[in-house]
Each structure stands twice: as structure tokens, then as C-alpha cells.
Design a protein around this motif. Sequence first.
Motif, PDB file in Angstrom:
ATOM      1  N   GLU A  37       7.222  -6.432  10.377  1.00 17.63           N
ATOM      2  CA  GLU A  37       7.253  -7.141   9.089  1.00 17.63           C
ATOM      3  C   GLU A  37       5.925  -7.826   8.825  1.00 17.63           C
ATOM      4  OE1 GLU A  37       9.806  -6.733   7.232  1.00 17.63           O
ATOM      5  OE2 GLU A  37      11.017  -5.738   8.754  1.00 17.63           O
TER       6      GLU A  37
ATOM      7  N   GLU B 201       3.121  -5.128   8.094  1.00 10.75           N
ATOM      8  CA  GLU B 201       3.367  -4.498   6.796  1.00 10.75           C
ATOM      9  C   GLU B 201       2.989  -5.441   5.648  1.00 10.75           C
ATOM     10  OE1 GLU B 201       4.009  -1.633   5.801  1.00 10.75           O
ATOM     11  OE2 GLU B 201       5.065  -0.488   7.314  1.00 10.75           O
ATOM     12  N   SER B 202       3.297  -6.732   5.816  1.00 12.68           N
ATOM     13  CA  SER B 202       2.926  -7.690   4.761  1.00 12.68           C
ATOM     14  C   SER B 202       1.420  -7.843   4.676  1.00 12.68           C
ATOM     15  CB  SER B 202       3.584  -9.052   5.021  1.00 12.68           C
ATOM     16  OG  SER B 202       3.009  -9.693   6.144  1.00 12.68           O
TER      17      SER B 202
ATOM     18  N   LEU C 223      -0.770  -5.540   5.228  1.00  6.71           N
ATOM     19  CA  LEU C 223      -1.320  -4.338   4.607  1.00  6.71           C
ATOM     20  C   LEU C 223      -1.269  -4.399   3.078  1.00  6.71           C
ATOM     21  CD1 LEU C 223       0.156  -1.636   7.012  1.00  6.71           C
ATOM     22  CD2 LEU C 223      -2.257  -2.223   6.746  1.00  6.71           C
ATOM     23  N   LYS C 224      -0.498  -5.341   2.551  1.00  6.77           N
ATOM     24  CA  LYS C 224      -0.354  -5.465   1.096  1.00  6.77           C
ATOM     25  C   LYS C 224      -1.259  -6.534   0.493  1.00  6.77           C
ATOM     26  CE  LYS C 224       4.495  -3.983   1.049  1.00  6.77           C
ATOM     27  NZ  LYS C 224       5.872  -4.349   0.631  1.00  6.77           N
ATOM     28  N   LEU C 225      -2.112  -7.133   1.293  1.00  4.92           N
ATOM     29  CA  LEU C 225      -2.972  -8.202   0.786  1.00  4.92           C
ATOM     30  C   LEU C 225      -3.941  -7.688  -0.270  1.00  4.92           C
ATOM     31  CD1 LEU C 225      -3.861 -10.113   4.080  1.00  4.92           C
ATOM     32  CD2 LEU C 225      -2.140 -10.714   2.379  1.00  4.92           C
ATOM     33  N   GLU C 226      -4.218  -8.520  -1.251  1.00  8.04           N
ATOM     34  CA  GLU C 226      -5.143  -8.170  -2.329  1.00  8.04           C
ATOM     35  C   GLU C 226      -6.556  -8.606  -1.940  1.00  8.04           C
ATOM     36  OE1 GLU C 226      -3.603 -10.245  -5.673  1.00  8.04           O
ATOM     37  OE2 GLU C 226      -1.721  -9.112  -5.744  1.00  8.04           O
TER      38      GLU C 226
ATOM     39  N   GLN D 116       0.085 -12.544  -0.980  1.00  6.20           N
ATOM     40  CA  GLN D 116      -0.783 -11.391  -1.205  1.00  6.20           C
ATOM     41  C   GLN D 116      -2.190 -11.759  -1.672  1.00  6.20           C
ATOM     42  OE1 GLN D 116       1.079  -8.407  -3.620  1.00  6.20           O
ATOM     43  NE2 GLN D 116       2.852  -8.226  -2.286  1.00  6.20           N
ATOM     44  N   ASN D 117      -2.335 -12.853  -2.410  1.00  5.72           N
ATOM     45  CA  ASN D 117      -3.663 -13.224  -2.927  1.00  5.72           C
ATOM     46  C   ASN D 117      -4.357 -14.280  -2.084  1.00  5.72           C
ATOM     47  OD1 ASN D 117      -2.055 -15.390  -3.503  1.00  5.72           O
ATOM     48  ND2 ASN D 117      -2.583 -15.511  -5.679  1.00  5.72           N
TER      49      ASN D 117
ATOM     50  N   ASN E 174      11.497  -6.149   0.762  1.00  3.61           N
ATOM     51  CA  ASN E 174      10.351  -5.269   0.954  1.00  3.61           C
ATOM     52  C   ASN E 174       9.147  -6.038   1.494  1.00  3.61           C
ATOM     53  OD1 ASN E 174      11.787  -3.039  -0.050  1.00  3.61           O
ATOM     54  ND2 ASN E 174      11.233  -3.561  -2.157  1.00  3.61           N
ATOM     55  N   ARG E 175       9.442  -6.918   2.439  1.00  2.97           N
ATOM     56  CA  ARG E 175       8.410  -7.692   3.143  1.00  2.97           C
ATOM     57  C   ARG E 175       7.627  -8.650   2.248  1.00  2.97           C
ATOM     58  NH1 ARG E 175       8.520  -2.419   4.916  1.00  2.97           N
ATOM     59  NH2 ARG E 175       9.295  -2.200   7.056  1.00  2.97           N
ATOM     60  N   GLU E 176       8.238  -9.021   1.135  1.00  5.12           N
ATOM     61  CA  GLU E 176       7.650 -10.025   0.253  1.00  5.12           C
ATOM     62  C   GLU E 176       8.671 -11.126   0.005  1.00  5.12           C
ATOM     63  OE1 GLU E 176       6.040  -8.495  -3.349  1.00  5.12           O
ATOM     64  OE2 GLU E 176       5.204  -6.709  -2.394  1.00  5.12           O
TER      65      GLU E 176
END
Length: 470
Positions: A78, A81-82, A84-87, A179-180, A212-214
Motif C-alpha cells: 500500500e 503503490e501510494s 508511485l502516484k505522487l505528482e 499526492q502533491n 485505491n490507496r488514496e
Amino acid sequence: MPMLENWTLFNTIEQFILAYFFTVNTVYLALVIGALLYVRKQFLHSSVVQPDALFKTDLFKSISILVPAYNEADNIIESVESLLKLEYPAYEIIVINDGSPDDTLQRLIDHFSLVETDIYYEEQIDHQQIRTIYRSEDIPTLTVVDKENGGKADALNAGINIAETDLICSIDADSILEQNVLKKLIQTFVEHKNTVAAGGVVRVINGCKLKNREIKEIHTPKNFWALLQSVEYIRAFLFGRVGWDYFKSLLIVSGAFGIFDRRAVLKVGGYLTDTVGEDIELIIRLHSYHLRNKEDYQIRFLPEPICWTEVPTDYQSLRNQRNRWHRGLADSLLKHAYMLFNPTYKRIGMFVMPFFLIFELLGPIINILSYIYLIVALSLPALFNLNFILLFFALSIIYGMIVSMIAVLAEEITFKTYSSFKDVIILGFYSFIENLGYRQIHSWWQTKGLFDFLKGKKEWGEMIRKGFEQ
């Protein structure tokens, strides 16, 4: 004459106790007020300078996110995966499996289809032997390092050696970043070239709803111990550390989430492996190095970037954690005792470290002795002093409640974090009850930690993880 001397002694003790509680709570209140002023200033600044505008240019810096992992099988997928979604336009993830006896490594291999690879790196900092390095063919920004166990600091040193980026970010494997978060936090490194370290707010993820890991909904925990920690984290991270930053006196960047200039960390020799307080020790060493060499620098704490972390939900794990934190504080202050009251180290040596020594390190002992004295005064008519008793409760309990309540309300008014007003009411209630029993127990854990440090205890302490709720 002896009776008069005894009364003078008791009166002096009572005055000291009252002065202590008044001073410590007034400083915390000043930090809260300073934090509020600072947060308002930051909001005005962010409305003028947008992070996205900076990263459309070539001004941004590359960063390696270091994730030391030991027995983190429940959370590791988890967490990665989170990440990998960083902006952010230029970052890599380096997970360091520190000899975990559980299936942390195997879960990573299976989930990300990792394969063994050869990577050349310069070993600029010592660490335990690396067994194997893995890469994912599908995710080129992900590297997994399997090494012999050496502790968190040792794992971070291995990651620093392998990283080749401008900045490094240390994050616990049981944490999730918004993410930001990199855009917001790295902005200070772009705008101020002399920044060597920066931290952000850490909040409690227990009770939040993930999809979804958010994080989709932010709620207070249902667990009693986690609820108390939610209040602590608001007061300590958001307004305590933001307040210290306002006064340019930050001494702690949380080990759960911090960003550092990689070259600055290499200059001071990386993380020390013979301490359980590697996070505060590194910050003190960065202060010491730059002040001693008269180099321009700054260490920042920003109120917006958020890291969500799982906190202990059982008595024993929480006790072990706070015991370890206090041993780490004691060790760090002792290692750098030469800075205390030394004008070479400016406000850090003349004010901040003495404050941490007197009020943070020795404060728990003073708390316990004060309550013991109160019990004795209540039980012995000869010592019963109604004015002292009333002032004691006002300054130690009620004043503390007010500071906690102001922090909780200010946090919600400023950031509107929680998904329902019910959560704010719960936090407000717990900001009162944490002063009635929990703080006293916490002082005992810290006092025990200080004595364990003096006895040479180095163990990390067992922590029970339950994993993120989906």
C-alpha cells in the motif's frame, strides 16, 4: 527556627512547580500563536507563488524517496503503490528491506515483478552488507534493496549511497503521502537554495477511509490510544513544530517524513547508527555543522505537506515508542552537549537546546515529582495550601487543556481537515481528557525511557502493526 526553614523550603518548592507549569504552557501557547501567524503568511505566499508554475520550468530538483522496511509486510505494498502516484516530474523510490524475517521482500518481488540487477554505487557512508538489488522492468523508478539487518539509520545510509539525486526523502513504510506533497515541500528548496532539510505535517491515518490507496475520508480513530495521539500530533506537529519554524529554531524533522539536501547529509556523515533517535540527532548535527563553519543554511517545517501514518493502538506498543523517543532525545542532547549555552551556536545553543533539556527531557521527571508533592500536600494538613492546589490545577491541567483545545480548533478552522463536525467534537473532547491521566502516564513512560537510556538500553522495542484499512 527549623520550622521556619521548612516552611521556606516548601514555599520555594511550590513556587518552582507553579513557575515550571506556567512557563512550559506559555511557551506552547506562544508556539501556537506563532504558528497561526506563520500559516496565514504561508497561505498568502502560496496564493502568489504556485508550485505547479515552478515545476513547468527546469528549476525543480530530483529526489529519491527512501523507504526503510523491517517486518512491514502488512503495509509495504500500500505504501509503495501510494508513492508511485505522487505528482512530481523527477523522483525515484528506493525501498530498503533491512533483513526482515517476515515476507516483506517476497511481497515486493511478487507484486512488482522484481528482478535482480547490478547497480554501481559509491559507498560514501558505511552500512551493513547489501545482499541483492532488485528493479522492476515495468516501473523503472522503483528500486528494492535487500540488506543485512542494521537498523533504520543503517538502512537509510544504504539508500543515500545508492541514490544519485539532489534530495532524499525519508519516509516510514507505514506511512502514506498526499499526492502533491513533494511539489509543496520541495518548493522551499527551489526558492531558498540554502535549505538543507524540511519537514511536513504528520497526521494519524487510523480511522480514515482509503480507496485505491488514496485517502477518501478523514475521520478520527475509534481506538482510545489512537484518539489521544491524534490530539498530540495536531499540537506537536502542526502547531508545535510550525511554531518553532516561525522562530527559526526547528530542532526536529520527524523520521516518519522529512526531505534533505543529499550533499548536506553526506557532509555530516549520514545517519548515526548507534542511536534510536536518528531523526533529531541528524537535525542537531546539521545545525552544529553549519553554525560552527558559519555557513548559511535553513531547516524548515511547512504546515501544508501531509504524511499520514499508522500510530500504535495498544498500550505496550505506544509505551515502547515513547520510551524509545525519549531515549533518542536524551542521546542526541548528550552527544551535542557542547552546544548548550554556547554562543557559537546562536539561538539553537542559547535557547532551543536548553529548553529541550529542561522542559522536554527533564520535564517528565518534574511532572511526576510535582504530582507526588501534590498528593503529599493533600494528605498532610501541615502542608495543605489551598492557594497552591488551586493554582497547580489551573496551570498544569486547565492551562494545558486550553492550549490543546486552541490547537485543535485552530487546525480545523485553518485546514478544515476532517470530513464531519462530529470528528472535531471528538477531538475537542479528547483534548481535555488527555490532560487527565494520559499526560501523567506519558510522563512516566518518558521518565522510564530516561532511566533506560542511563542504563544503556538500545533496543527499538516491539511495535504491533494492523495495516491500512481499505
